[in-house]
Structure formats: C-alpha cells, structure tokens
Design a protein around this motif. Sequence first.
Motif, short mmCIF file in Angstrom:
data_model
loop_
_atom_site.label_atom_id
_atom_site.label_comp_id
_atom_site.label_asym_id
_atom_site.label_seq_id
_atom_site.Cartn_x
_atom_site.Cartn_y
_atom_site.Cartn_z
N ILE A 336 63.81 39.89 68.64
CA ILE A 336 64.57 40.93 69.06
C ILE A 336 63.16 42.00 69.95
CG2 ILE A 336 66.57 42.40 69.84
CD1 ILE A 336 68.00 40.06 69.59
N VAL A 337 62.66 42.19 69.77
CA VAL A 337 61.72 43.30 70.11
C VAL A 337 60.81 42.47 71.20
CG1 VAL A 337 60.15 45.06 69.84
CG2 VAL A 337 62.19 45.82 69.13
N ALA A 338 60.12 41.51 70.50
CA ALA A 338 59.98 40.76 71.46
C ALA A 338 60.33 40.02 72.40
CB ALA A 338 58.70 39.41 69.88
N LEU A 339 61.54 40.01 72.23
CA LEU A 339 61.89 38.91 73.17
C LEU A 339 62.19 40.37 74.54
CD1 LEU A 339 64.49 36.52 71.03
CD2 LEU A 339 63.07 35.53 72.63
N GLY A 340 62.58 41.05 73.78
CA GLY A 340 62.56 42.24 74.81
C GLY A 340 64.17 42.93 75.00
N GLY A 341 64.72 43.12 73.85
CA GLY A 341 66.01 43.69 73.26
C GLY A 341 65.44 44.61 72.50
N ARG A 432 68.23 54.03 75.48
CA ARG A 432 67.33 54.19 77.38
C ARG A 432 66.43 53.92 77.11
NH1 ARG A 432 67.46 59.62 75.59
NH2 ARG A 432 65.79 59.73 74.70
N LYS A 433 65.91 53.15 75.91
CA LYS A 433 64.76 52.27 76.38
C LYS A 433 65.01 50.42 75.40
CE LYS A 433 61.13 55.99 76.67
NZ LYS A 433 60.28 56.41 76.29
N PRO A 434 63.89 49.38 75.96
CA PRO A 434 64.58 48.38 75.04
C PRO A 434 63.06 48.52 74.05
CG PRO A 434 63.07 47.97 76.90
CD PRO A 434 63.92 49.02 77.08
N GLY A 435 63.31 48.07 72.83
CA GLY A 435 62.51 48.52 71.25
C GLY A 435 63.06 49.33 70.71
N LEU A 436 62.64 49.22 69.35
CA LEU A 436 63.05 49.35 68.44
C LEU A 436 63.14 51.26 68.33
CD1 LEU A 436 63.45 49.73 65.10
CD2 LEU A 436 61.00 50.65 63.91
N ASN A 437 64.36 51.28 68.44
CA ASN A 437 64.43 53.18 69.07
C ASN A 437 65.11 53.32 66.65
OD1 ASN A 437 65.51 53.73 71.59
ND2 ASN A 437 65.15 51.19 71.21
N LEU A 438 64.40 54.82 66.68
CA LEU A 438 65.46 55.81 65.54
C LEU A 438 66.06 56.58 65.64
CD1 LEU A 438 61.52 56.58 63.57
CD2 LEU A 438 62.78 54.40 63.47
N LEU A 439 67.33 56.40 65.32
CA LEU A 439 68.63 56.92 65.56
C LEU A 439 68.76 57.76 64.02
CD1 LEU A 439 71.35 58.07 67.20
CD2 LEU A 439 72.29 56.49 66.12
N CYS A 440 69.29 59.85 64.72
CA CYS A 440 69.23 59.85 63.45
C CYS A 440 71.01 60.37 62.79
CB CYS A 440 68.68 62.27 63.63
SG CYS A 440 69.52 62.89 62.64
#
Length: 548
Positions: A336-341, A432-440
């Motif tokens: 998904i990240v490589a696809l811009g998600g 806000r940003k595409p890619g891997l996000n860490l959420l607390c």
Amino acid sequence: MNIYIQIHPKDNVLVALKDLPAGQTIDFNGDSFNLLNNVPAKHKFTITDIAEGGSITMYGVLVGKATAEIPKGGIITTRNLVHDANAFHDQDAAFQWQAPDITRWSGKHFMGYHRKDGQVGTRNYWLVIPMVFCENRNVNVIKTAFEKGLGFAPEEVYNNQVLELVDLYKGGNIEGIKTYRPQAVQNNQHKSSVFPNIDGIKFLVHEGGCGGTRQDAQALCNLLAGYIHHPNVAGATVLSLGCQHAQVSLLQQALNKLNPANDKPLLIYEQQHAPSEFDMLSKAIRETFLALIDANKQERQPAPLSKIVLGLECGGSDGFSGISANPAIGHTSDLIVALGGTTILSEFPELCGVEQELINRCENSAVSDKFIQIMRAYEKQAMAVGSGFYMNPSPGNIKDGLITDAIKSAGAAKKGGTSPVVDVLDYTEYVRKPGLNLLCTPGNDVESTSAEVGSGANIVLFTTGLGTPTGNPIAPVIKLATNSVLAFKMSDIIDINTGSIIEGSKTIEEMGEEILDEVIDIASGKKYTKAELLHQDDFIPWKRGVSL
C-alpha cells in the motif's frame, strides 16, 4: 511441515509449530538435542543453556530475562522468564528502504465514494452521535425508528428463538425447551430499498462527555470530529444535552481544523433548548431523512489505490501472530505504501522493546523525537498508577505463548512491515501524510481500532490467534486468523486464514498479496466482512484521565 522455526538468526529460542513431546529430538544448525518438557504449539524452547539472569532473544531483540536456569531444550514459561527490553535512544543512522514490486497492481483502482475534500470512502454511512452519555437513550430511539423504517435492521433471529421458546413453555413442553436447537441463519448485508447508495446509519453511543477531565472531553470531541470528517461518512446528526463538558462548540472547532470548508452536512440538536424531547427527536428524524435523500445521490467511482488508508490492528494474539498474520499484513502495508497509500500502526504498549527499530525507520528526527516523547510519557503514566507495559499480555496471550510484553510487542510490530515511518500521531490526530504512520493508542482492541478509524483508516486489517469478533461502525474490519485451527473453529467471524504460512504452503509475501486483493474487493463494496454482516459495531473512546 516443519515442527519448529527460528524467527531471526540471533534468536536463542525456537518456536514449536506443533505440539512437541518431551524427549523429541531437535536437529538444528548441525546440533542435536532432546526436549526436556512437553512444548505446546506456539510456545518456545531454548537452543542453548541459559543462566539465571541470562537474556532471551526473539525476532532479533531482547524479550526477557531468565529468573532461573533454563537448560538447552527447556520450555520458557512465566515461571522462568520475566519481561525485559532494550533501552531506546535517538536514530542510529539514515534509513534505506527497498520497496516491494507493485507491477501487478499498476493502474488498478477500487470503487469508492469521492468526497469534496479529496478523501475517498469505502462505504457511505450517515452518523448519529451523542455528545454525552445522557443522550444515548435518544440516539437509540432514533436508531430503532430508522433501522426498522428503512430496512437496515439485522434479522431478528434471536428474538424469534425466544418466541419459539415461549410457545414451547406455554404448551408445557419443558423437555422441548431443553432439547431446543434453532437453525442457523445466514447473515446478510442489509441494504435499504429506499436509499440503495447508503450502506447504513450508524449510532456511536458511548459513556463519555461529562464527569471526567476537560482533557477527556476534548479528546472525545476530537475523536467524534474524526468520525464525522471520515471519508466513509456522508454527514452526521448530533444530539447534545447542553450542560456537559463535551460542548458542541468544541466539536465544531475540531471539525474546523480538519476541514475549514465545512462542506459536510451536520445536524445539531440540543435537548435543553428544545420545547420537548418529542419535538427534538421528531425534528431530528425529519431533517435526517431529508439529508439522507442527498447522501443517497453519491455513487461509487473509480479511485486510485493510493486513496486507501489501512489500519493495522491485532487482538486475541497468540504465539503464531508474529510469524503468520502480522508479517503478512506487514507486507500488505508495504505494498500500500509503495502504491502511494497510507497505513496506520497503533497500540503503543505493544511496541515495547522494538522502539529502536521504529526510531531508526523514522523519516526525520522530528518524527523520531515525537515517538520517543510519547512512548516515554505513556510508560510513565502507566507506572504512576502501579502498572507498566510489562503487564500488557492477557491470560489468553500467555497461555498461547506470549510470555512477556516484549515477545508480544516484537511480533505485533511486524504488522508495520518494513517501510519508513513518515509521521507519529498522538491520540485523535488525523493522518496527514501518505506512508506508514504510528498512532498512540492503548493495546485495548476496540479502543485502538476506534482510534485508527477516527484518524482516517477507511479499512482495517485485524489479526487474531485466539479469535475476537471486533468490528467498527463505519470502516470494514477484515479479520485474519493466524492459524487454520482457529479459522475453521470460528469461521463465522474470520475472513482470511493465514495458517498456510505456518503449514508451509504459502510465503508471507504470497499471503500479503492475496490480502491486498481482498482489501480492494472489500473497499469496492464487492464483498462485506464478517464483522459487517454480524453488525459488529464496536466503538470505545480512550479515557486517558480520571473521573471527577
């Protein structure tokens, strides 16, 4: 099928892939030894003598400290191992990522609901939300009216069973009650013949909004704003009492931050300002019905896969979670990240022990510094109430091989794949940003899933080794079993079986690709998850403060 696996070359334990008896000969790396204990599937045994105070390594990281000598071939248990983990610090070096091949999905799309702000939904829902628990009853009144009136209500299977039992009782057939076995009914997705383009009306009752800290009230408003702003939501009806901490003005401020254009319909009703409860509810029902007419005009349109925002979640984990389902959806995340998600990895107590790996994967120092600050603050808060991350594993986790929090965490982190960490979000912050996000979030399954969706996940992958029915009101939750025994036993709640990885018939990469194909079909509305069919609409806000 192999009978054991070494997850990482540095590990000094092996994982049993099936029940192994004491005396079983283990041939590993040119060495041969016998097991000293019966080792159930999913549990671990040592490949070398471990002295008291010695370290146990899994996934290439420290996961525990021996409280007694563990001879080679001995099983590790809560009687001889306690949680231990490496400290973490600033980034070691710049991170380089080798993205997976995405040629297979080049030019592919899913069919979604395009919103004015550029987000794309995988479902089209209307929300009815209380600002405070005092309005839960009124929300349920509206729920009964709309679900029955529009055909969204689930089949009254269990009601009918009770009616049949009543008939047996009235007829004096007590023995018939004792042997009564109802016929299972196939669950179906209930679409309205009146509004065919609306997937349903969802009702987010909760126990918050007042009586706690102002910070909790603000967090609740932020979370509710995230749900209203969510791409799977066409609009919302909000019921307020009027005097609670969670004021409508706080909700509107949170919405303005997410979408200053305010281009999504929002209907607000405050009971203390209404002529009567009947008047308020009648007006809310009428005006909501009018809003549904407009929401029904929206239709699915092609959308690039980059518009998928994928939540990565686990619950009811077992000793196979970090070997099969978690790394499989980790590969899906990388695709998904490589696809811009965009993907979201949460449950911060279940990142304990692998912080340094994630810090080293952060895109820049601002991202890694925020992660370090939140992790340390969260651990400090847990210790202040006499707890700690080390107490995270549940009895079910421990019984099925997750002896320490670090063992659980090292496997749980595999859900995040290998891609760079582009952002770190505190609870209720929106992606806000595409890619891997860490959420607390906490490790609590429902609180964490609720938070991922509130931060923008329009579909969730949820791995489980023990079985959990968790779902979400507005985002499809795809349930993945870590093993085939669970997938067969609880087929009514499991969508995908990743047990083929344990059995050796599929690789992690093959499974991850199959999962992505399923994500696309479900995102497009071609399929519905078991949680959706069961109307598993779990929603629990995280209360970080105390009751006052």
